[in-house]
Design an enzyme around this catalytic site. Structure first.
Site, PDB file in Angstrom:
ATOM      1  N   ARG A  98       0.807  -1.217   0.000  1.00 46.10           N
ATOM      2  CA  ARG A  98       0.000   0.000   0.000  1.00 46.10           C
ATOM      3  C   ARG A  98       0.839   1.264   0.000  1.00 46.10           C
ATOM      4  O   ARG A  98       0.467   2.277  -0.595  1.00 46.10           O
ATOM      5  CB  ARG A  98      -0.915  -0.035   1.239  1.00 46.10           C
ATOM      6  CG  ARG A  98      -1.670   1.243   1.537  1.00 46.10           C
ATOM      7  CD  ARG A  98      -2.417   1.111   2.865  1.00 46.10           C
ATOM      8  NE  ARG A  98      -1.514   0.788   3.964  1.00 46.10           N
ATOM      9  CZ  ARG A  98      -0.764   1.676   4.615  1.00 46.10           C
ATOM     10  NH1 ARG A  98      -0.790   2.950   4.279  1.00 46.10           N
ATOM     11  NH2 ARG A  98       0.022   1.284   5.615  1.00 46.10           N
ATOM     12  N   ARG A 147     -13.469 -21.059  25.977  1.00 44.16           N
ATOM     13  CA  ARG A 147     -12.741 -20.895  24.713  1.00 44.16           C
ATOM     14  C   ARG A 147     -13.195 -19.632  23.988  1.00 44.16           C
ATOM     15  O   ARG A 147     -12.935 -19.466  22.792  1.00 44.16           O
ATOM     16  CB  ARG A 147     -12.942 -22.138  23.843  1.00 44.16           C
ATOM     17  CG  ARG A 147     -12.321 -23.400  24.451  1.00 44.16           C
ATOM     18  CD  ARG A 147     -12.397 -24.581  23.497  1.00 44.16           C
ATOM     19  NE  ARG A 147     -13.758 -25.079  23.335  1.00 44.16           N
ATOM     20  CZ  ARG A 147     -14.287 -26.081  24.053  1.00 44.16           C
ATOM     21  NH1 ARG A 147     -13.570 -26.668  25.013  1.00 44.16           N
ATOM     22  NH2 ARG A 147     -15.521 -26.487  23.827  1.00 44.16           N
ATOM     23  N   CYS A 150      -3.706  -3.592  12.597  1.00 40.72           N
ATOM     24  CA  CYS A 150      -2.697  -4.581  12.204  1.00 40.72           C
ATOM     25  C   CYS A 150      -2.728  -5.752  13.184  1.00 40.72           C
ATOM     26  O   CYS A 150      -2.782  -6.908  12.783  1.00 40.72           O
ATOM     27  CB  CYS A 150      -1.312  -3.952  12.168  1.00 40.72           C
ATOM     28  SG  CYS A 150      -1.124  -2.689  10.905  1.00 40.72           S
ATOM     29  N   SER A 198      -0.943  -7.935   9.656  1.00 41.39           N
ATOM     30  CA  SER A 198       0.136  -7.252   8.942  1.00 41.39           C
ATOM     31  C   SER A 198       1.220  -6.906   9.948  1.00 41.39           C
ATOM     32  O   SER A 198       0.941  -6.242  10.947  1.00 41.39           O
ATOM     33  CB  SER A 198      -0.398  -5.988   8.269  1.00 41.39           C
ATOM     34  OG  SER A 198       0.643  -5.258   7.647  1.00 41.39           O
ATOM     35  N   ASN A 212       4.823  -4.503  19.276  1.00 42.41           N
ATOM     36  CA  ASN A 212       3.673  -5.380  19.478  1.00 42.41           C
ATOM     37  C   ASN A 212       3.974  -6.487  20.484  1.00 42.41           C
ATOM     38  O   ASN A 212       3.135  -6.809  21.337  1.00 42.41           O
ATOM     39  CB  ASN A 212       3.237  -5.998  18.148  1.00 42.41           C
ATOM     40  CG  ASN A 212       2.937  -4.974  17.073  1.00 42.41           C
ATOM     41  OD1 ASN A 212       3.386  -5.116  15.940  1.00 42.41           O
ATOM     42  ND2 ASN A 212       2.197  -3.921  17.410  1.00 42.41           N
TER      43      ASN A 212
END
EC number: 2.1.1.45
Length: 264
Positions: free
Chosen positions: A21, A126, A146, A167, A177
């Site tokens: 992108r 779960r 993302c 991503s 992250n």
């Protein structure tokens, strides 16, 4: 952080050249998983200095449910500046979806409060899931999520978390992250009176931007130091009551930072 270095090497050796992108171009692989035992130390990279202040403030900002960068700016955090509009707004991004997921009847769902209540009520469930990927809102976001979806898991009194990241900017984004979700797992474990398990990081499109290749090679030439220790104020029992001052990183030794351009 051998597992992170292994990821970088794998993408350098096996990655497919792809357009993206931003027009920058990447080396990319699809589907990769890393696992971090949080009892062995806080997974903050040591082969380059990472700006922990930005990571903590961003996570607290998410938990506030905020979608305006004013709080970040007030605390010297600039990582969202490129995507905000003139008023500092980002649209219904992470914090909004975590805390105010819209319902058809006009109400909202606080996913963070609900998942913590569910962990306490039924740790074997779960369905201990939080999603930031709201298809109806994606087009309204300045940057679609993302790190899109995470799930908690409790076994033997230990809390683990798995993140699915659609991503993954390996050089600039992924170190943030890893640390952010490791810290979130620690915070949730504390308020739920659980010990620490694993952070499992599952990547979809895992990529190195072509203008980061030299930086990646430089980082791979460095030897890692032992992982630091993150101390959290044990008095905090409400996930929304944490403040920046409640976190102390100990024994962090790192190589110098490595600068690289952000693909916008």
């Amino acid at each position: 952080m051998k597992v992170y270095h292994d990821l970088m090497r794998h993408v350098l050796e096996q990655g497919h050249k792809k357009e993206d992108r931003t027009g920058t171009g990447t080396l990319s692989v699809f589907g990769y998983q890393m696992r971090f035992d949080l009892s062995e130390g806080f997974p903050l990279l040591t082969t380059k200095k990472v700006h922990l202040k930005s990571i903590i403030h961003e996570l607290l900002w998410f938990l506030q449910g905020s979608t305006n960068i004013a709080y970040l700016k007030e605390n010297g955090v600039t990582i969202w500046d490129e995507w905000a509009d003139a008023e500092g707004n980002l649209g219904p991004v992470y914090g909004y979806q975590w805390r105010n997921w819209p319902k058809p009847d006009g109400g909202h769902i606080d996913q963070i409060s609900e998942v913590i209540a569910a962990i306490k009520r039924n740790p074997d469930s779960r369905r201990l899931i939080v999603s930031a990927w709201n298809v109806a809102d994606v087009d309204k976001m300045k940057l679609p999520p993302c790190h899109a979806f995470f799930q908690f898991y409790v076994a033997d009194g230990k809390l683990s978390c798995q993140l699915y990241q659609r991503s993954a900017d390996i050089f600039l984004g992924v170190p943030f992250n890893i640390a952010s979700y490791a810290l979130l797992t620690m915070m949730v474990a504390q308020v739920c009176d659980l010990k620490l398990g694993d952070f499992v990081h599952t990547l979809g499109d895992a990529h190195i931007y072509l203008n980061h290749l030299e930086q990646v090679k430089e980082q791979l030439s460095r030897e890692p130091y032992p992982l630091p220790v993150m101390r959290i104020n044990p008095e905090v029992k409400d996930i929304f009551a944490f403040r920046f001052e409640d976190f102390t990183l100990e024994n962090y030794q790192s190589h110098p930072a490595i600068k690289a351009p952000v693909a916008v």
